[in-house]
Each structure stands twice: as structure tokens, then as C-alpha cells.
Design an enzyme around this catalytic site. Sequence first.
Site, PDB file in Angstrom:
ATOM      1  N   HIS A 425       0.838  -1.201   0.000  1.00 14.37           N
ATOM      2  CA  HIS A 425       0.000   0.000   0.000  1.00 14.37           C
ATOM      3  C   HIS A 425       0.873   1.251   0.000  1.00 14.37           C
ATOM      4  O   HIS A 425       0.659   2.169  -0.806  1.00 14.37           O
ATOM      5  CB  HIS A 425      -0.910  -0.006   1.226  1.00 14.37           C
ATOM      6  CG  HIS A 425      -1.652   1.277   1.434  1.00 14.37           C
ATOM      7  ND1 HIS A 425      -2.957   1.463   1.039  1.00 14.37           N
ATOM      8  CD2 HIS A 425      -1.264   2.465   1.981  1.00 14.37           C
ATOM      9  CE1 HIS A 425      -3.336   2.691   1.333  1.00 14.37           C
ATOM     10  NE2 HIS A 425      -2.325   3.325   1.906  1.00 14.37           N
ATOM     11  N   GLU A 426       1.848   1.293   0.905  1.00 15.22           N
ATOM     12  CA  GLU A 426       2.680   2.487   1.014  1.00 15.22           C
ATOM     13  C   GLU A 426       3.518   2.703  -0.242  1.00 15.22           C
ATOM     14  O   GLU A 426       3.625   3.817  -0.748  1.00 15.22           O
ATOM     15  CB  GLU A 426       3.574   2.391   2.250  1.00 15.22           C
ATOM     16  CG  GLU A 426       2.826   2.357   3.569  1.00 15.22           C
ATOM     17  CD  GLU A 426       1.877   3.528   3.751  1.00 15.22           C
ATOM     18  OE1 GLU A 426       2.145   4.610   3.185  1.00 15.22           O
ATOM     19  OE2 GLU A 426       0.867   3.375   4.449  1.00 15.22           O
ATOM     20  N   HIS A 429       1.822   4.416  -3.105  1.00 13.70           N
ATOM     21  CA  HIS A 429       1.768   5.881  -3.081  1.00 13.70           C
ATOM     22  C   HIS A 429       2.877   6.459  -3.963  1.00 13.70           C
ATOM     23  O   HIS A 429       2.671   7.443  -4.679  1.00 13.70           O
ATOM     24  CB  HIS A 429       1.931   6.409  -1.655  1.00 13.70           C
ATOM     25  CG  HIS A 429       0.688   6.350  -0.835  1.00 13.70           C
ATOM     26  ND1 HIS A 429      -0.477   6.992  -1.194  1.00 13.70           N
ATOM     27  CD2 HIS A 429       0.413   5.719   0.337  1.00 13.70           C
ATOM     28  CE1 HIS A 429      -1.411   6.771  -0.282  1.00 13.70           C
ATOM     29  NE2 HIS A 429      -0.890   5.995   0.660  1.00 13.70           N
TER      30      HIS A 429
END
Length: 631
Positions: A425-426, A429
Site C-alpha cells: 500500500h505504502e 503511493h
Amino acid sequence: MHGLRLVCSIGTLPLVILAYPAASLHTTSAAVDLDSLRLTSNSEYVNSVHVDTNRSVAVSAEEHYTDTAARLVQNIVPGASFRLIDDHFVGDNGVAHVYFRQTLHGIDIDNADFNVNIGKDGLVLSFGHSFFTGALPSSHLDNTNVLSPEAALRGARDAIQLPLTIDNVSTEAAEGRNEYIFREAVGAVSDPKAKLVYLVKPEGTLALTWRIETDMYEHWLLTYIDAETTTVHGVVDYVADATYQVYPWGTNDPAEGHRTIVTDPWDLSASAYTWISDGRDNYTTTRGNNAIAHWNPTGGGSYLYNLRPSDPNLNFQWPYSPNMSPPRSYINASIVQLFYTANAYHDLLYTLGFTESAGNFQWNNSAHGGRDKDYVILNAQDGSGFSNANFATPPDGIPGRMRMYIWIESTPSRDGSFDAGIVIHEYTHGVSNRLTGGSHNAGCLSALESGGMGEGWGDFMATAIRIKPNDTRTTSYTMGAWADNDKCGVRDYPYSTSFTENPLNYTSVNTMNGVHAIGTVWATMLYEVLWNLIDKYGKNDGSRPVFRNGVPTDGKYLMMKLVVDGMALQPCNPNFVQARDAILDADIVLTGGKNRCEIWRGFAKRGLGQGAAHSSLNWMRRGSTLLPTGC
């Protein structure tokens, strides 16, 4: 950094939980709510269907695709001044992506962007822009009321309440026009910077501003402060919220499987130097071309000399079990797991089109385009917070920074590095920020809705990767459930194709004011499309896609490829409708539009069908479940 509290809504069990970090500021960094200062979006996106039917945008192919793109800009916004940004590239799907920035009196209008996508035939495929078309003010540069850069820095510090000491600061002119660097500021990771730029305000007028850049570690901010009045007009935050013994790729967390030993897990087509070399130096630790991973117990900004596991025989094997405590006792295993997951994702993304020229994260680009010296800095057991994670995405050529925390909702506590979904998820980004609007423009997901989609892309990619061989469209997944010690996870609803388990639709966004809630709606839509494509093409359960003529042969990797390609097509600060259209255009480029109906059905099921609309006047959304003719 404070977390955002959400209500878990699986079945009938309401539960207050702690989610990934919201945009509010940690008390050690600042004391205001950044969400209230986000820039608004005024982008439009003209998709391939409208380009084909609109003669006013017809532009003949020039000798170079950048010339074709520039001619289009001149046709669409006649008389506008602009400059070509030098991060244009040709993707692996053959589409060229070109980016322009509007200027006035030789000064950038910082949120006035134009992206043009040129097809393999040399003609315009689609485009998006937020160029200012209103009345242009006369030059302010001779106005004696314009603040000095030092006064602007002081104004930004006071307005955002940054813990920054600037009593002894000295100012140096930088290379660009009206650009400055502040030396000897205390409290920032790097020297703050100032640049004089125009900004389009929400009401549609221009303001001359100082853009003050401050990397406060927990937040990497661009603060737009009025050059005459010190009013803050907006803020952009770059932070969104051998052998290896690891949980292997596809095992999301310790609840899903066991650690194993993997040998030379890199994909040489994506990591030509392996994971432990940068082409110049070879390492015997968790450092290489794509990432550098280490322990960061203080939460500080230094990292080169931090502790990282090392073995001269390249056997990265250290003990770990979820019952071990304290976290320091298994820090080597944590660092290795984080290093493994981030590198494996780098290699997968490379095969999906996130390469050097697209702005990926690598120390050495080997003359393949883009700017290098920007691997990902991976902080394991970062001491600056708990029960969170975040990623800072500066422009191409500056390292990304991921911070993974200890989660304290269980006894013993749990380490976020062992939850692959959080790491993926990170990292996503970084992908979405680099691809949207060009790799040199890392602020193109700064509006509330586009920032929400940034969260949604992260959840979607993490969920798609963890899908198991026996899963079907009735399978549901939560986010962060293991780390948070809560079966509901850290989102309002699980990702599911069932309205009983997840009732969200497009108009749900009308009542949302947080990026994570908005992101859950977007990721839910992507999950619907994913299963439509899996039902059509099947599912490849391997760790890498299989391609035929440049197209993934299965539905899972096809959807992931379309998502990545769509990011590169969409405009700066897109809304849901524009991002949906970009995915449809990505399919036209990749497959000739063979999956048009599967894509439309997935979005329409959740209210983003034909006729769904986003109003720029009142920011309300009108849903639609209609399908286009032929579907």
C-alpha cells in the site's frame, strides 16, 4: 502523526479502529489539519472517444511526439504561455506521455498542468489539463509589497506551526529564477527552499505566492503563501500517509502462512544488478539499487549508518515468530522482510510499466531514462510513531521514504514490516504520485478526491497481490487486519463484490471528508472490475505476469497493468470519472478495447456508470448504473 478512526462494518459488528495515518499533523511536526488546506482540483480529461469525435482537437502528427503535444496545447488554450517539462517518456504500451506547465511573466503557475498522451500512430490519444483561462494579471515582480523569501518562510512556519527555528538562517540564490535555499534552519531534514510561483485559487483567480518547501520528516510540505499578505492558499504533502528467510510473495502476513527460505528472488529483467548491488558497489547487507533498509529506532532522518543486517555469505536468515518480544529482538528479520517485499514489488511493477523512464525508484538507471539516485529508504520499526505507516514521494531523482511502525493493538505488539499489504500500500503511493501528472510533479494527487484514489490504488494493489488460488469473486479481503489485531482491518468495509458486505457506491463519496474513506470506495470499484476480468481470462497465481504481445494473459495481472497504465494517462488531480476513463483508454491502447464492457460493468455496479458526473460547482456526485451501448 495522528491516525484516522473508522468504523468497521462487516456484518452488523460496529467497531472503532485505528487506520493508516490521516492528513492531520503530528504534534512534533505541526499543529494544523492539512486536509483543510489541500489544493482543489480543476482538471479536465478528454478521453480517446471524445478525441476521435471532436475535430477541434485534431492535430496532425509532427516529427517528434513532443511537437505534436505542444501543437495540441496551442490549439486548446490559444495564447497561453507554457513550458515543456523534461520528464516525457514512452511507456511499454507504446504511448508517449508529455507534460507541460503554464507560465505567466516567466513564472510557473504551479497547479496549471497539461498532459498529452500520444498513441503509437503519432496522433493524440487523450489529454487532460488544468490550465488557467481567466483574466491574466499584470506582473507583480516590481511591486515593493512582495514579501522577501525570508519573510515568506517565517510566515509559512507560523501559519502551519512548524517546529522550525530560523533565527540564524541565511539565504542563498538557487539555480532557477526567483528560487532560494535557506541554510542553517534547525528542525528540518534538509534545507528549506522558496520559489516564487502563481497559484490558481479555488474561486478561479490567480495569486502570486511563495512556495515554501520544508521536509519535516513526518511531513514533506509545499506551502503556498501569498507573496503580499502571508495568507496560506494551499498545502501539498509529499508524505501519504542471496538467500532470504521471509514470508514469501503472496503471503500477506503471519496469519496466512509460514516463513521460508528463498534463493536469489530477484527478476533480472527488472533488477539487472540483483537486489544487493547498484552496478558499482556490491553489498552484503540490505542495500542495493532499488532500496536500502535498516532499523530507525529514533525516528530521525539519518539512515546511511543505521543498523542493518549483514552476512558475508549472503544468508539473510534471522529468527522470528509473532510471539517474540520485544521488537528489538527480531529487528534483523524485520529489516530483511521489508527489504524483500519492497524489492519484489519493484520487480513486479517494472514488468507492469513502472520503469526508469516512468520515474521509478532506483539508485542507478543505467541510461534507461528518468532521474536516478532515488532508491526507496526503508525504515523498519521507525520510532517516530505507532500503529501506522507512511510514504514520502518527492519528484523523480530524490529518494522515496517509507516508514514502518510497531503496531500496539496486541500483546505482544506486531511489526508492520511483516504485513505485506501495508508495505505494498505504502509503496503504491510512490507509484501513483510519480505516474500521475509526470514524475517531476509529485503533487498531482493533492486534492481530496485524488488523494483518496491514491489510498484506493494502494489498497487495490495489495489486495490483488494476496489473492489465493482457490479464491473466487465471493472472496472478501480486509486491509491491515493482522497488524491491527482486528479481523475487520483498518477500513470501513472489506473489499468484496457483495453489497451485503460492502455497500459503498459512487455517491457515498458525497458524505466523506477523509482520503481513506474515499479510497475505500475507489478500491471497491477496482475490485469489481478485477473479478470481471478474472472471470473472463482466469487467474495467474504466479508471482509475475505472463505476456502475449505485451498483454497479460490472465485477468488479475491485466487489471493491475490497466491500473498502472491508467495512472500515466490521467490528468493531474483527477476525479473518479476521469480516472475511470483513463483505465478505459488504457484498455483501448493495450487490447484494442476488448474489455470495454467488463470494465464498464464493474464501475457501473458501484454507481460510476455512463452518465455519472462530478460537479465542480458544489463538489457533489451524481451516480449512474447505466452501461454504454453494446454492453
